[in-house]
Design a protein around this motif. Structure first.
Motif, short mmCIF file in Angstrom:
data_model
loop_
_atom_site.label_atom_id
_atom_site.label_comp_id
_atom_site.label_asym_id
_atom_site.label_seq_id
_atom_site.Cartn_x
_atom_site.Cartn_y
_atom_site.Cartn_z
N ALA A 38 0.84 -1.20 0.00
CA ALA A 38 0.00 0.00 0.00
C ALA A 38 0.87 1.25 0.00
N ALA A 39 1.90 1.26 0.83
CA ALA A 39 2.81 2.41 0.89
C ALA A 39 3.52 2.61 -0.45
N SER A 40 3.93 1.53 -1.07
CA SER A 40 4.61 1.60 -2.36
C SER A 40 3.69 2.15 -3.45
N GLU A 75 -6.08 -5.20 -9.36
CA GLU A 75 -5.86 -6.22 -8.32
C GLU A 75 -4.39 -6.58 -8.13
N ASN A 76 -3.54 -6.20 -9.08
CA ASN A 76 -2.11 -6.44 -8.95
C ASN A 76 -1.35 -5.22 -8.44
N GLY A 77 -2.07 -4.14 -8.15
CA GLY A 77 -1.44 -2.92 -7.66
C GLY A 77 -0.99 -1.99 -8.76
N GLY A 78 -1.34 -2.30 -10.00
CA GLY A 78 -0.98 -1.43 -11.12
C GLY A 78 -1.87 -0.21 -11.18
N LEU A 79 -1.28 0.93 -11.54
CA LEU A 79 -2.05 2.17 -11.67
C LEU A 79 -2.60 2.30 -13.08
N TRP A 80 -3.82 2.77 -13.17
CA TRP A 80 -4.49 3.00 -14.45
C TRP A 80 -5.01 4.43 -14.48
#
Length: 116
Positions: A38-40, A75-80
């Motif tokens: 989350a921090a990353s 769901e993988n933490g990728g930004l869109w």
């Protein structure tokens, strides 16, 4: 300023008057990805937003001064990137509205000191 919104039940929109809610970004990410991830993710948002903003200004050949962006996290933490608004409305987020008004004056002062 970074805000987070959550869509209402059975809704795809996060718009507050349509059932969405305003959430604390870190708390929302932490519940899904854990503390470190989350921090990353949150740390990468400002850099990503600035890269997108610079490209929009270059492509439009305009100095927009103020912009809001809708970014999502998969769901993988990728930004869109979903959309950007050059004159965003802040009617449902008082803290963001206050900061925006302060920054309008700061941007005006910057332009006065650095004419094109």
């Amino acid at each position: 300023s970074i805000g987070a919104r959550l869509a209402g039940a059975r809704s795809i929109t996060t718009h507050v008057p349509r059932g969405g809610s305003i959430e604390e970004p870190y708390t929302m990410l932490e519940s899904t990805f854990g503390t470190e991830r989350a921090a990353s993710i949150l740390k990468s948002v400002p850099t990503t937003a600035l890269l997108i903003a610079r490209q929009i200004e270059r492509a439009s050949d305009s100095m927009l001064g103020e912009m809001s962006m809708d970014l999502g996290v998969d769901e993988n933490g990728g930004l869109w990137f979903f959309e950007a608004n050059s004159r965003p409305m802040k009617f449902d987020e008082p803290a963001i509205r206050k900061l925006s008004l302060e920054r309008i004056f700061q941007y005006g002062q910057h332009l006065a000191r650095h004419p094109k």
